[in-house]
Design a protein around this motif. Sequence first.
Motif, PDB file in Angstrom:
ATOM      1  N   ALA A  26       0.926  -1.191   0.126  1.00 27.75           N
ATOM      2  CA  ALA A  26       0.074  -0.052   0.040  1.00 27.75           C
ATOM      3  C   ALA A  26       0.759   1.268   0.028  1.00 27.75           C
ATOM      4  O   ALA A  26       2.026   1.210   0.192  1.00 27.75           O
ATOM      5  N   PRO A  27       0.344   2.455  -0.205  1.00 23.37           N
ATOM      6  CA  PRO A  27       1.078   3.622  -0.504  1.00 23.37           C
ATOM      7  C   PRO A  27       2.050   3.945   0.860  1.00 23.37           C
ATOM      8  O   PRO A  27       2.869   4.492   0.962  1.00 23.37           O
ATOM      9  N   ARG A  28       1.396   3.414   2.220  1.00 22.44           N
ATOM     10  CA  ARG A  28       1.803   3.692   3.411  1.00 22.44           C
ATOM     11  C   ARG A  28       2.964   2.725   3.928  1.00 22.44           C
ATOM     12  O   ARG A  28       3.175   2.575   5.087  1.00 22.44           O
ATOM     13  N   GLY A  29       2.969   1.720   2.991  1.00 21.33           N
ATOM     14  CA  GLY A  29       3.963   0.497   3.343  1.00 21.33           C
ATOM     15  C   GLY A  29       3.221  -0.815   3.301  1.00 21.33           C
ATOM     16  O   GLY A  29       2.377  -0.939   2.456  1.00 21.33           O
ATOM     17  N   ALA A  30       3.388  -1.769   4.085  1.00 16.42           N
ATOM     18  CA  ALA A  30       2.958  -3.051   4.169  1.00 16.42           C
ATOM     19  C   ALA A  30       2.078  -3.099   5.119  1.00 16.42           C
ATOM     20  O   ALA A  30       2.155  -2.836   6.195  1.00 16.42           O
TER      21      ALA A  30
END
Length: 323
Positions: A51-55
């Motif tokens: 995801a854009p914010r990471g995993a």
Amino acid sequence: MDLEAVRTFVAVAEAGRFQRAAVDLSITQQAVSKRVAALEGDLGVRLFTRAPRGAELTIDGRAFLPHARELLRVAERAGASVRPGSRPLRVDVIASRSAQSGLMRGFHRAHPGIDLDVMMLFDIETAVTALRSGAIDASFRAVAAPGRPLPEDIASVRVLDEPLQLLTGPAHALAGARSVPLARLTGHRIWMPGIAPGTEWGAYYDDLIAAFGLTIEVTGPNFGSDALLDTIADTPALATFMGEHSRLIWPADHGLRRIPVTDPTPVYPHSLLWHRDNPHPALATLRDHLAATTPGHGAPGTWVPDWVTRHRPPPDDRKPDVP
């Protein structure tokens, strides 16, 4: 299941990013991705979504996370249970009221910070097997019976010669004696139902019988020390042997007598056994304590079987590795 992969999964879940988990674990981001992919392959589910914010954890990942943490906790406890310095020193004694148990109580008083686990194994073969497998760290024994030398990887040191005493009831013919010469016991019935064939103490008493013509009976079931003391107290014709340092308690109305045996004094030879490669740091402390606090052996006027005096263990030159 690969624990390193589980550890990596937990690190990513807590960090929220593969790159940050790689820094925390001091490995490359590629290695993190490979470990997580391998774990997902083992489980047959996806654990993260990008995801854009990471995993982000999937539903399966959230379900697996508490179990993964518990797996790591169990692994740590398992390692600590056998890690020298973080697990108890495990020592085998023959009986809870024996001289050996008393030696361990003295060691505990002198070194209260050392965690101890005291157990009771039956015979020397069982004890040696436990020493070689690492199930125990040390064992108190009478070295070995005739014809059964210790394996080369088992070291031993004789730590205590315990004098035998005669235990009688108040009506026994020798009850009034302050001491009794060993030869005077010829013809008296000495009852010791705890002697088991094939044990090192069985070999000891076999030699005592042969050397001095004693009559030691082992008939009847062994119901323990309380039943033995009851019978000795009530039977004028019977006596038994017990170690000078054995801690036994009996009712006051039993009137039992503990009589030193002399000319010569038979002594039971207690030795400490351990595996030469055992690295537990407290093992050396135990050996040093026993060397400093127990009297010497082979005193004039004492007797032990020839197979005890012939046993000369090689010096233990290898020192434990202290982590």
